[in-house]
Design a protein around this motif. Structure first.
Motif, mmCIF file in Angstrom:
data_model
loop_
_atom_site.group_PDB
_atom_site.id
_atom_site.type_symbol
_atom_site.label_atom_id
_atom_site.label_comp_id
_atom_site.label_asym_id
_atom_site.label_seq_id
_atom_site.Cartn_x
_atom_site.Cartn_y
_atom_site.Cartn_z
ATOM 1 N N LYS A 277 0.882 -1.162 0.000
ATOM 2 C CA LYS A 277 0.000 0.000 0.000
ATOM 3 C C LYS A 277 0.921 1.214 0.000
ATOM 4 O O LYS A 277 1.598 1.477 0.985
ATOM 5 C CB LYS A 277 -0.922 0.004 1.214
ATOM 6 N N HIS A 305 -12.281 5.808 -2.224
ATOM 7 C CA HIS A 305 -13.085 5.302 -1.109
ATOM 8 C C HIS A 305 -13.702 6.452 -0.329
ATOM 9 O O HIS A 305 -13.362 7.624 -0.542
ATOM 10 C CB HIS A 305 -12.236 4.424 -0.190
ATOM 11 N N PHE A 565 -7.002 4.423 -2.162
ATOM 12 C CA PHE A 565 -5.988 3.416 -1.903
ATOM 13 C C PHE A 565 -5.058 3.374 -3.109
ATOM 14 O O PHE A 565 -5.514 3.316 -4.248
ATOM 15 C CB PHE A 565 -6.605 2.030 -1.719
ATOM 16 N N LEU A 567 -2.548 0.839 -4.434
ATOM 17 C CA LEU A 567 -2.126 -0.540 -4.186
ATOM 18 C C LEU A 567 -1.280 -1.066 -5.331
ATOM 19 O O LEU A 567 -1.534 -0.771 -6.500
ATOM 20 C CB LEU A 567 -3.340 -1.448 -4.017
ATOM 21 N N VAL A 584 -9.653 -2.005 2.872
ATOM 22 C CA VAL A 584 -9.126 -2.574 1.628
ATOM 23 C C VAL A 584 -9.694 -3.958 1.400
ATOM 24 O O VAL A 584 -9.989 -4.359 0.273
ATOM 25 C CB VAL A 584 -7.584 -2.626 1.672
#
Length: 598
Positions: A277, A305, A565, A567, A584
């Protein structure tokens, strides 16, 4: 509450001359903080999992620094990553709703509508990792161990709460003179330790060998300070409970330790671990390129998000000699050029943080509403006057490196506090130059700390940057042996009683009350919040009020946030169709092409 889940009975309490109000007794298998639980009836799994996800395979993570023990609740030392997998709690929260508990070790609950106690039935199938039954005795032992030998803030928060074992493998918590539903729910999240393992251990001390736990993973292999490998407990008794179905799918979870973040990132590009992350804007903008991403070996993914953001900043120790002065704290904000940093260091990826409830409805915006003013008026004279009339925002810069307008404002404030610029040095009446130390534990902090240091130096202020190992860092935070640090407050999706340990003066001697706040007005507000959990409208106004009081007290120089996020991971994983709203969801992923079903 639905009739399918909750049954209500009534009990009467009598005094010799008075019949008191009947107290409704609520029983069921979930506890919603407000309203009804999302999952009810004969539900079998959370919406955000694949209940048929195969078990097997592995995932490797990284960590920065080192570790020296296996006990996350020790009062000293640095605990290994993954230690939260060792133990289960009585009940757990879903990751797609706020404030509802569902059964894990506890199978049923019973409590009165005034929340003076709670009784939890222990699942008769519950077992520890050695196959021994988990009993109400283990629960009582765990609570008492936390209370007697855990961190001081635990004893402060739960003062007056008692626990006892009842017949039928049930445990009862009495809240004493409290009637706090959220505290009752916190007790229902008690971590459970096997008494058989811990009875001859010192709970406050580090644990030098792996423990016997109650959770889904245990230590398989390790080299102290370098790596630790966890293995899934194949006969884990709770694997098919609704709260665990489709979760904990990896057979092994490995954590490799690296000396700093730069070395760790190079290791990721070399394929030495599986999941990352990303917290560095520069890395995200410039380094996630090349064949491994182009040919699909690695996946690079941004996911927006609606999760509350952590509140990051350069946090002042408000009890230190220099930073006990609010005016000095305000002045130092005028040298932190976020706009320049965002443009030149962070590729314009971030937004400036301005709230302790960032990205939620509890963020204080505009001027106080009538209901909020009614709360704040009772604190007038004890809180900054700006709270009543002004909208908090950190200083705004042009982004071209010119800070002269802001510096002029800072110098006015410094002069008000008794500091003036003489011969290129900012000095007080005794001729002592302003000097302080920024305590950090990660060299990556220097990326933004060094420009700030240079800016301060230009105006005669010395900021030393001290980088220490994680163990020393934690110990210095606990003892208050610092002046400024770069840290984060956890994301606050809503104002809860957890604010007590973050901001209340009774929790100053911990690593939670980072700014070491001792303020009767802040104490008053967090105490009101703790007692208003079932009044959403009042909670909203209290949240706004607290946010204003904290921000206008300038306990930190706020940094930035990102509601995405970032990732990157090896192309070896499969995800469920739905991600949990507030997470997540990594524990719901599984490895491709595995067929293990146990």
């Amino acid at each position: 509450m639905t009739k399918k889940i909750f049954a209500a009975v009534f009990v009467l309490s009598f005094t010799p001359a008075l019949c008191l109000h009947a107290q409704k007794i609520i029983t069921g298998d979930s506890i919603p903080l407000r309203g009804e639980a999302k999952y009810k009836g004969a539900w079998t799994h959370f919406d955000y999992v694949n209940p048929n996800a195969p078990k097997g395979g592995s995932i490797t993570h990284y960590s920065i620094g080192t570790y020296d023990n296996f006990h996350r609740y020790a009062l000293r030392g640095s605990t290994c990553e993954g230690s939260d997998y060792f133990y289960d709690t009585l009940m757990v929260e879903a990751k797609d709703e706020i404030g509802t508990l569902y059964p894990l070790i506890a199978s049923k609950v019973e409590y009165p509508e005034n929340y003076k106690y709670i009784i939890l039935d222990i699942n008769p199938n519950a077992k520890d990792q050695n196959g021994n039954p988990i009993t109400a005795e283990d629960v009582a032992f765990s609570y008492n161990m936390f209370y007697e030998k855990g961190v001081p803030q635990f004893r402060s928060y739960y003062a007056g709460v008692t626990v006892k074992v009842l017949a039928g493998n049930r445990v009862r918590f009495d809240l004493g003179d409290k009637n706090d539903k959220e505290m009752m729910m916190d007790l229902s999240k008690t971590t459970v330790f096997p008494k058989s393992f811990w009875t001859d251990k010192e709970f406050s001390e580090p644990l030098m060998s792996p423990p016997v736990g109650t959770g889904p993973y245990r230590v398989k292999d390790y080299k102290m300070g370098q790596y630790v490998v966890l293995e899934r407990v194949k006969d884990y008794w709770a694997k098919d409970l609704p709260v665990n179905k489709g979760i904990y799918n990896f057979d092994t979870i490995r954590y490799d330790y690296y000396r700093d973040s730069n070395v760790a990132f190079e290791a990721f590009k070399a394929g030495e671990y599986d999941f990352r992350k990303e917290n560095s804007a520069k890395n995200w903008a410039t380094e996630y390129t090349g064949n491994i991403f182009e040919n699909g070996t690695m996946i690079r993914e941004e996911i927006e998000h609606e999760i509350a953001q952590v509140t990051t900043g350069l946090i002042f120790n408000s009890q230190s000699e220099l930073f006990s002065n609010r005016i000095i704290r305000i002045a130092l904000n005028y040298f932190f050029d976020f706009e320049w940093m965002n443009k030149n260091l962070f590729y314009s990826q971030y937004k400036r943080t301005r709230s302790y409830f960032q990205n939620t409805e509890y963020e204080a915006t505009g001027t106080p509403a009538k209901e909020e003013l009614a709360i704040l008026e009772k604190l007038r004279g004890k809180i900054p006057e700006e709270v009543f009339t002004s909208i908090y925002n950190p200083p705004v810069f042009s982004g071209d490196g010119n800070v002269r307008p802001q510096a002029r404002e800072a110098m006015k404030l410094f002069a008000e506090a008794g500091w003036n610029l003489k011969n290129g040095k900012l000095v007080n009446a005794d001729g002592k130059q302003m000097e302080f130390e920024l305590l950090v534990h990660d060299v990556s902090t220097e990326r933004y700390a060094l420009p700030y240091q240079d800016m301060l130096k230009h105006y005669g202020i010395i900021m030393k940057i001290r980088t220490v190992d994680p163990s020393q860092f934690i110990n210095r935070l606990r003892s208050g042996d610092f002046e400024m640090t770069s840290m984060s407050y956890p994301e606050l999706q809503y104002p809860s009683s957890s604010l007590m340990i973050l901001f209340h003066s009774s929790h100053i001697d911990s690593t939670w009350n980072l700014a070491r706040i001792i303020d009767p007005a802040v104490d008053n507000l967090v105490e009101q919040i703790a007692g208003s959990q079932e009044d959403p409208k009042r909670l909203l106004h209290l949240g706004h009020a607290l946010d204003r009081v904290l921000t206008w007290n300038h306990y930190m120089i706020p940094q930035w946030h990102l509601n995405k996020f970032r990732l990157a991971y090896k192309n070896k994983f499969v995800k469920p169709a739905l991600r949990p709203k507030y997470d997540v969801g990594l524990d719901t992923w599984w490895v491709k092409d595995v067929s293990t079903k146990n």
